[in-house]
Design a protein around this motif. Structure first.
Motif, mmCIF file in Angstrom:
data_model
loop_
_atom_site.group_PDB
_atom_site.id
_atom_site.type_symbol
_atom_site.label_atom_id
_atom_site.label_comp_id
_atom_site.label_asym_id
_atom_site.label_seq_id
_atom_site.Cartn_x
_atom_site.Cartn_y
_atom_site.Cartn_z
ATOM 1 N N ILE A 250 0.590 -1.075 -0.078
ATOM 2 C CA ILE A 250 -0.227 0.148 -0.168
ATOM 3 C C ILE A 250 0.856 1.688 0.042
ATOM 4 O O ILE A 250 0.300 1.924 -0.671
ATOM 5 C CB ILE A 250 -1.226 0.267 1.362
ATOM 6 C CG1 ILE A 250 -2.167 -1.412 1.292
ATOM 7 C CG2 ILE A 250 -1.384 1.515 1.047
ATOM 8 C CD1 ILE A 250 -2.513 -1.264 2.611
ATOM 9 N N GLU A 251 1.619 1.148 0.568
ATOM 10 C CA GLU A 251 2.833 2.215 0.931
ATOM 11 C C GLU A 251 3.076 2.764 -0.635
ATOM 12 O O GLU A 251 3.503 3.556 -1.196
ATOM 13 C CB GLU A 251 3.755 2.205 1.671
ATOM 14 C CG GLU A 251 3.511 2.495 3.194
ATOM 15 C CD GLU A 251 4.321 1.481 4.166
ATOM 16 O OE1 GLU A 251 4.096 2.069 5.987
ATOM 17 O OE2 GLU A 251 5.022 1.414 4.310
ATOM 18 N N ASP A 252 3.740 1.550 -1.030
ATOM 19 C CA ASP A 252 4.255 1.884 -2.530
ATOM 20 C C ASP A 252 3.643 2.098 -3.717
ATOM 21 O O ASP A 252 3.711 3.014 -4.265
ATOM 22 C CB ASP A 252 5.372 0.214 -2.884
ATOM 23 C CG ASP A 252 5.646 -0.784 -2.722
ATOM 24 O OD1 ASP A 252 6.827 0.414 -1.678
ATOM 25 O OD2 ASP A 252 6.651 -1.603 -2.571
ATOM 26 N N LYS A 253 2.022 2.284 -3.572
ATOM 27 C CA LYS A 253 1.293 2.759 -4.368
ATOM 28 C C LYS A 253 0.794 4.225 -4.373
ATOM 29 O O LYS A 253 -0.087 4.827 -4.015
ATOM 30 C CB LYS A 253 0.515 1.854 -4.413
ATOM 31 C CG LYS A 253 0.934 0.883 -5.502
ATOM 32 C CD LYS A 253 2.197 1.048 -6.884
ATOM 33 C CE LYS A 253 2.154 0.240 -7.513
ATOM 34 N NZ LYS A 253 2.546 0.881 -8.844
ATOM 35 N N ASN B 75 -3.302 7.495 4.775
ATOM 36 C CA ASN B 75 -3.840 6.608 5.946
ATOM 37 C C ASN B 75 -4.329 5.567 6.200
ATOM 38 O O ASN B 75 -5.301 4.479 6.739
ATOM 39 C CB ASN B 75 -5.134 6.976 6.379
ATOM 40 C CG ASN B 75 -5.466 7.814 7.738
ATOM 41 O OD1 ASN B 75 -4.882 7.339 8.740
ATOM 42 N ND2 ASN B 75 -7.070 8.157 8.331
ATOM 43 N N ILE B 76 -3.072 4.293 6.140
ATOM 44 C CA ILE B 76 -2.692 2.895 6.108
ATOM 45 C C ILE B 76 -3.244 2.985 7.654
ATOM 46 O O ILE B 76 -2.815 3.470 9.050
ATOM 47 C CB ILE B 76 -1.798 2.729 6.101
ATOM 48 C CG1 ILE B 76 -1.996 2.843 5.017
ATOM 49 C CG2 ILE B 76 -1.674 0.671 6.129
ATOM 50 C CD1 ILE B 76 -0.516 2.664 4.109
ATOM 51 N N VAL B 77 -4.114 1.947 7.644
ATOM 52 C CA VAL B 77 -4.779 1.381 9.866
ATOM 53 C C VAL B 77 -4.679 0.059 9.465
ATOM 54 O O VAL B 77 -5.492 -0.916 8.765
ATOM 55 C CB VAL B 77 -5.852 2.117 10.104
ATOM 56 C CG1 VAL B 77 -6.228 1.776 11.503
ATOM 57 C CG2 VAL B 77 -6.059 4.206 10.562
ATOM 58 N N THR B 78 -4.364 -0.228 10.640
ATOM 59 C CA THR B 78 -3.802 -1.908 10.737
ATOM 60 C C THR B 78 -4.745 -2.253 12.206
ATOM 61 O O THR B 78 -4.533 -1.923 12.973
ATOM 62 C CB THR B 78 -3.015 -3.010 10.935
ATOM 63 O OG1 THR B 78 -2.404 -2.509 9.515
ATOM 64 C CG2 THR B 78 -2.589 -3.890 10.868
ATOM 65 N N LEU B 79 -6.118 -2.992 11.813
ATOM 66 C CA LEU B 79 -5.877 -3.694 13.649
ATOM 67 C C LEU B 79 -6.042 -4.560 13.564
ATOM 68 O O LEU B 79 -6.062 -5.554 12.679
ATOM 69 C CB LEU B 79 -7.940 -3.302 12.655
ATOM 70 C CG LEU B 79 -8.404 -1.729 13.382
ATOM 71 C CD1 LEU B 79 -9.966 -2.007 12.759
ATOM 72 C CD2 LEU B 79 -8.541 -1.391 14.052
ATOM 73 N N ASN B 80 -6.034 -5.230 14.881
ATOM 74 C CA ASN B 80 -5.722 -6.438 14.878
ATOM 75 C C ASN B 80 -7.185 -7.211 15.617
ATOM 76 O O ASN B 80 -7.768 -6.526 17.093
ATOM 77 C CB ASN B 80 -5.042 -6.357 16.121
ATOM 78 C CG ASN B 80 -4.660 -7.840 16.837
ATOM 79 O OD1 ASN B 80 -4.928 -9.288 16.255
ATOM 80 N ND2 ASN B 80 -3.397 -8.160 17.734
ATOM 81 N N LEU B 81 -7.889 -8.116 14.751
ATOM 82 C CA LEU B 81 -8.823 -8.425 15.716
ATOM 83 C C LEU B 81 -8.976 -10.095 16.218
ATOM 84 O O LEU B 81 -9.736 -10.289 16.133
ATOM 85 C CB LEU B 81 -9.753 -8.705 14.209
ATOM 86 C CG LEU B 81 -10.216 -7.581 13.824
ATOM 87 C CD1 LEU B 81 -10.690 -8.057 11.634
ATOM 88 C CD2 LEU B 81 -10.831 -6.723 13.758
ATOM 89 N N GLN B 82 -7.645 -10.374 16.318
ATOM 90 C CA GLN B 82 -6.624 -11.743 16.796
ATOM 91 C C GLN B 82 -8.295 -11.569 18.264
ATOM 92 O O GLN B 82 -7.977 -10.513 19.103
ATOM 93 C CB GLN B 82 -5.583 -12.173 16.941
ATOM 94 C CG GLN B 82 -5.235 -12.051 15.894
ATOM 95 C CD GLN B 82 -3.981 -11.851 15.833
ATOM 96 O OE1 GLN B 82 -2.919 -13.158 16.840
ATOM 97 N NE2 GLN B 82 -3.022 -11.660 15.494
ATOM 98 N N GLY B 83 -8.674 -12.915 18.653
ATOM 99 C CA GLY B 83 -9.498 -12.530 19.429
ATOM 100 C C GLY B 83 -11.384 -11.872 19.485
ATOM 101 O O GLY B 83 -11.839 -12.442 20.918
ATOM 102 N N ILE B 84 -11.189 -11.369 18.730
ATOM 103 C CA ILE B 84 -12.089 -10.008 18.733
ATOM 104 C C ILE B 84 -13.111 -10.944 17.366
ATOM 105 O O ILE B 84 -14.427 -10.435 17.632
ATOM 106 C CB ILE B 84 -12.158 -9.255 18.574
ATOM 107 C CG1 ILE B 84 -10.943 -8.184 19.629
ATOM 108 C CG2 ILE B 84 -13.115 -8.197 17.903
ATOM 109 C CD1 ILE B 84 -10.225 -7.453 18.955
ATOM 110 N N SER B 85 -12.916 -11.236 16.444
ATOM 111 C CA SER B 85 -13.735 -11.736 15.263
ATOM 112 C C SER B 85 -12.703 -13.252 14.540
ATOM 113 O O SER B 85 -11.591 -13.519 14.663
ATOM 114 C CB SER B 85 -13.231 -10.745 14.468
ATOM 115 O OG SER B 85 -14.195 -11.409 13.382
#
Length: 113
Positions: free
Chosen positions: A14-17, A21-31
């Protein structure tokens, strides 16, 4: 490939293109849907498509199966399913409207390097 390694490679693609506003969400244990959501936006349909194509190219190069891509025809909200990592590439205006980060507010934001 571990999901956290794949997530880092996706962020790099994504950065290369010049995705915004890149956001990464950790869903482990949630979904059970995925371990990570990576969310970004482009400022035009062309940029959204270029980001999506770079993500697919990166996945292919790493031997990761792209399970599905939805929304490429309109390039307003493209979802790329990489299994444990799901990527949402929005057009700027649509990202503001849908605000999916708010919907997953229980998830921790991952600091990427």
């Amino acid at each position: 490939m571990k999901s956290d390694q794949l997530m880092q490679k996706v962020v790099k693609a994504i950065e290369d293109k010049k995705g915004h506003n890149i956001v990464t969400l950790n869903l482990q244990g949630i979904s059970l849907i995925a371990d990570y959501f990576v969310i970004c936006h482009g400022n035009s349909d062309t940029q959204v498509q270029a980001i999506t194509n770079e993500i697919k190219k990166t996945a292919d190069a790493e031997g990761v199966t792209v399970r599905g891509v939805e929304g490429m025809d309109t390039a307003r909200w493209v979802l790329v399913d990489l299994g444990d990592v799901v990527v949402h590439v929005f057009h700027r205006e649509d990202r503001e409207y849908y605000n999916i980060e708010r919907l997953w507010s229980d998830a921790k934001v991952v600091e990427t390097v």
